[in-house]
Design an enzyme around this catalytic site. Sequence first.
Site, PDB file in Angstrom:
ATOM      1  CD  GLU A   1      -2.785   1.353   2.406  1.00 18.14           C
ATOM      2  OE1 GLU A   1      -2.621   0.573   3.371  1.00 18.14           O
ATOM      3  OE2 GLU A   1      -3.636   2.239   2.390  1.00 18.14           O
TER       4      GLU A   1
ATOM      5  CB  ALA B   1       0.755  -2.456  11.562  1.00 17.46           C
ATOM      6  CG  MET B   2       0.133  -3.248   4.855  1.00 21.79           C
ATOM      7  SD  MET B   2      -0.886  -1.782   4.471  1.00 21.79           S
ATOM      8  CE  MET B   2      -2.098  -2.534   3.407  1.00 21.79           C
ATOM      9  CD  GLU B   3      -4.883  -1.994   5.613  1.00 16.53           C
ATOM     10  OE1 GLU B   3      -3.953  -1.566   6.320  1.00 16.53           O
ATOM     11  OE2 GLU B   3      -5.508  -1.272   4.807  1.00 16.53           O
ATOM     12  CG  ASN B   4      -0.159  -6.794   3.878  1.00 18.42           C
ATOM     13  OD1 ASN B   4      -0.215  -5.900   3.062  1.00 18.42           O
ATOM     14  ND2 ASN B   4       0.747  -6.854   4.838  1.00 18.42           N
TER      15      ASN B   4
ATOM     16  CG  HIS C   1      -6.115   0.529  12.653  1.00 15.52           C
ATOM     17  ND1 HIS C   1      -6.875   1.669  12.609  1.00 15.52           N
ATOM     18  CD2 HIS C   1      -5.537   0.420  11.428  1.00 15.52           C
ATOM     19  CE1 HIS C   1      -6.757   2.222  11.413  1.00 15.52           C
ATOM     20  NE2 HIS C   1      -5.943   1.473  10.676  1.00 15.52           N
ATOM     21  CD  GLU C   2      -2.842  -2.166  10.689  1.00 19.68           C
ATOM     22  OE1 GLU C   2      -3.325  -2.328   9.550  1.00 19.68           O
ATOM     23  OE2 GLU C   2      -2.455  -1.046  11.111  1.00 19.68           O
TER      24      GLU C   2
ATOM     25  CG  HIS D   1      -7.692  -1.865   7.902  1.00 18.64           C
ATOM     26  ND1 HIS D   1      -8.489  -0.890   7.339  1.00 18.64           N
ATOM     27  CD2 HIS D   1      -6.562  -1.223   8.336  1.00 18.64           C
ATOM     28  CE1 HIS D   1      -7.870   0.282   7.431  1.00 18.64           C
ATOM     29  NE2 HIS D   1      -6.709   0.118   8.042  1.00 18.64           N
TER      30      HIS D   1
END
Length: 885
Positions: free
Chosen positions: A128, A270-273, A305-306, A309
């Site tokens: 992203e 962080a990232m919600e992949n 949060h992640e 998502h």
Amino acid sequence: MHQSGRKPKLLTDYAPPAYLIDEVELDVALDPKAARVASKLKLRPNPDLVAGARRLALDGEGLSLQSVALDGIRLSREDYALKEGSLSIASVPAKPFTLEIVTLCDPEANTALSGLYRSNGTYCTQCEPEGFRRITYFIDRPDVLAVFTVRIEADRVGAPVLLSNGNLIAQGEIEGTGRHFAVWHDPFPKPSYLFALVGGDLACVSDSFTTASGRKVALNIYVEHGKEDRCAWAMDSLKRAMRWDEERFGREYDLDMFNIVAVSDFNMGAMENKGLNIFNDKLVLARPDTASDADYASIESVIAHEYFHNWTGNRVTCRDWFQLCLKEGLTVFRDEEFTADTRLGPVQRVVDVRLLKTHQFPEDAGPLAHPVRPASYIEINNFYTSTVYEKGAELCRMLQTLLGRDGFRKGLDLYFERHDGQAVTVEDFVAAMAHASGRDLSQFMLWYTQAGTPELACSLDYDVHAKTARLAVSQVVPPTPGQTKKEPMLIPLKVGLIGANGDELPLKLDDDTPLAGGLLEVTQREQVFEFRDVPSPPTPSLLRGFSAPVRLTTSLDPGQIEFLMLHDSDPFNRWQAAQTYALTLLTAAARGKGDRARVTDKAAARLGQSLGATASDAALLPAYRAEFLKLPSESDIARELGRSVDTDAVHTARETLRAAIGNAIREELAGLYERAAPSGPYSSDPESAGRRALRSAALDLLVGTGEPAELARAERHYREAANMTDAIAALAILSHLESPARDRALDDFYARWQEEPLVLDKWFAVQARAARPDSVETVQTLLSHPKFSLKNPNRIRALIGSFAQANPTGFNRADGGGYRLLADQALEIDRFNPHLAARLLGAFESWRILEPHRQARAKAVLEDLAARTLSTDSYEIVTKTLAAG
Ligand code: 0A1
Ligand code: ZN
């Protein structure tokens, strides 16, 4: 840098993709310098478009193209064109077709941390918003959703763990090569920005979760070896978040597995992949001796949060990047609600509003102001902002306030029902809310399109004879870059009227039914609300719960504010009253010169008494009581002043009030300090954390008196600390002082933690934040410390970010040394990690509120930056920061 890359992209230019990609098969052979990615894409013309030119353009960046084949036939060099940034094929079939592309990329040389890169030897990805194009050629935009199957192969010893999105469907050895492979399949169509892949030698902490419908989900957290004992809190937070989303929003997890990987080099939190969240390890790893209560709280909210998502962002995603707030605002709102429901109750609102005012209000008032849904951008990476995230969350909260909890839930259910599996817009979201509730929300849409914080002025007049109270309200939305004229907004204004004895008075407007929840809807520039049957002159409590993200001015006098600070039944407004009272004293002192710069002891004592009374009230939550003892920050004061800010005068004003309050209620504070002493081992529960916060806040005021006995108390606090929360609180308090106690504590901390990167970051940060005359030199010296390195974003943020964003006197030092330091470092970082450099440069956003001398210094440095070779990211920030006048 290509000038074309600097042309703004416009929301109004949105056009649907000419081709869709239904399936992707990726075969990734991991290698440090030449990772080979073979992709097989099933494409078809977009049926929603009238057939036009059959030209296909794929995005790609920094790739070395090996081969392209269309429907099994290898294309020759004349069949396609390669420009920096894209691969285009002049003519493709007017029916479904297959494209096979082989490329190489260099993970080790990837210092921008976007695409496929290595962190401490682990291969990982960040896609992203536009990182997938750095892995393979693709239609890299969020409205192209495909089903991914991913085969990864790598050296067995170097990368025994191989992960991607979805479920694991096969794995095995590749005989005689020392390599192995894993195949992952994600059944949910997703945009490329949610793709992820990890390969490395990692330890795994496992657990499981049984969903409401009885499916068992395997939960895994992957970390570097030796860190397994720091995953328990993240795992616990994850399970609580999964349960809460079922209970509050009816949302269940949908895959057999949920994986989290912690890496030490990451540009963001962080990232919600899908099914494979990748985290900055700072937001996973916690043990009482290494992480503070603040870290525990951040970990809990980012894990949640992640996870959230998965529905708000992944199952329903964004049509284009202008719609970023659709997933981010909504997901921040959900994580705030989670913490409020399960942990902090009303204290959460105080914490969230403080964050909003510290970061979002200045953004909205400065040259980088943009609507929650921007209409144009040069570099989308620059729009992961507090406006999109935190103000975006406020818009969801206002919808919930206007529709009620049930109404909001119905709207969200309808949104999922209509749009599961789709890429949608803010209009789709608001339409679902409008349809489910039967309300017309067209005026509400202005919140998404108009930038700037509305200014709301309220005044109350009481008529003794008629027994009426007239509340006159007016609203102004200030001009922002590119938007000079604004329309009036729909502002939910929660109010209460409080009688002289502290009782809530019934709110009657036109008929006899009292106003539900005290909610008024302001829709016009000027409006009057008349309350009937008000027996005696009331004190109004306005904007309860901070029911809208506005700047409120009122006609309340100091006596009324003091009354609210002790009697308001709305916990948020009670806290706000204390802040307002303090800010009135602080701004007056900061504006004054010489003797007028003093906060009078009498006023400070009054404030101190009220704060002390609330902080000592055992009927209230300790975390809430602690909030009362935290004086407005220097950035709160600067924001309130709004112009001609002298950061040294602000600092002096705050220090003076701090000392005066400390002196006025010293005994009470000392008593609080003693009573809140820890009993038993560390626990992260809100009660215990609240007591620690209360104790540190009392300590801070006590040390502010400058009394040697209090300094000794702080040193003792440090020495006796049995957890990181207490140690870092004492260290932070000591860090500002000129005293051997400070040096002793800093040396001790370093000696103990020098081999623990996340803890050592705190050592750098605490010194960078210290408000001392030599802070520029301190940071300069620390830049050459053997443990400092520009290689790691957390370390950069700890030292340079903390200095620029959390040390107002140091950064804004009158000689401009702080500005120069930031500019020099950002220029260097910009060469290898533009995203990070641009974020650091955001610290210049408030330069126009400074007094003329500092403004001139900041402007000179910004102009110098603008004349340099900059990345698109930094170019956008610097030019916009300079432009608006
Ligand atoms: N979607 C993530 C934030 C994020 C954005 C960009 C990133 O890399 C450039 C990484 C993460 C979130 O909201 O948590
Ligand atoms: Zn997010």
